[in-house]
Scaffold this active site. Sequence first.
Site, short mmCIF file in Angstrom:
data_model
loop_
_atom_site.label_atom_id
_atom_site.label_comp_id
_atom_site.label_asym_id
_atom_site.label_seq_id
_atom_site.Cartn_x
_atom_site.Cartn_y
_atom_site.Cartn_z
N PRO A 15 0.82 -1.21 0.00
CA PRO A 15 0.00 0.00 0.00
C PRO A 15 0.86 1.27 0.00
CG PRO A 15 -0.15 -1.11 2.12
CD PRO A 15 0.64 -1.99 1.23
N HIS A 16 0.50 2.17 -0.90
CA HIS A 16 1.20 3.44 -1.01
C HIS A 16 0.32 4.44 -1.76
CE1 HIS A 16 2.00 1.37 -4.80
NE2 HIS A 16 2.17 2.56 -5.34
N ALA A 17 0.65 5.68 -1.60
CA ALA A 17 -0.03 6.75 -2.32
C ALA A 17 1.03 7.55 -3.08
CB ALA A 17 -0.78 7.65 -1.33
#
Length: 149
Positions: free
Chosen positions: A62-64
Amino acid sequence: MLNDVKWVQACRKAADWREAVAIAVDPLIVYGSAQAAYLEGVITNTLAWGPYYVVAPGIALPHARPEQGAIHNQIAVTTLQQPVTFGHEDCDPVWLLIALSATDAERHIATIQRISQWLGDDAFIAALRQAKDDRALFQLLKQSFIRSE
């Protein structure tokens, strides 16, 4: 990048993908590698594009985007007691989350390359799954990071 046990969380409990992501991203926020808005960025992006960061059976990164709150380059590794569903047809359910914060595309790619070395090592992934506490998980990851440098 993994220089302290504070960046790992073994055997956490999550009811669903949102809670799993919140748990996984929490060290990045708490220890100053990402702003609080970074979690909302991951959730917003997931709702818009699906679980784009579920990269292998049982494994999510998960990352933005950097502009969604990344402050420093860092990863945080979380294992779940019980896997959760993210809505990825081929790779659900997820038990390992490697949350990452990268301030630019170049650092993002370099971090992904390093993580991909882990993903290709079935014995290492199995050992991560067996780690019962934060210290044991940290030791495994620390040894792997030293070998890959």
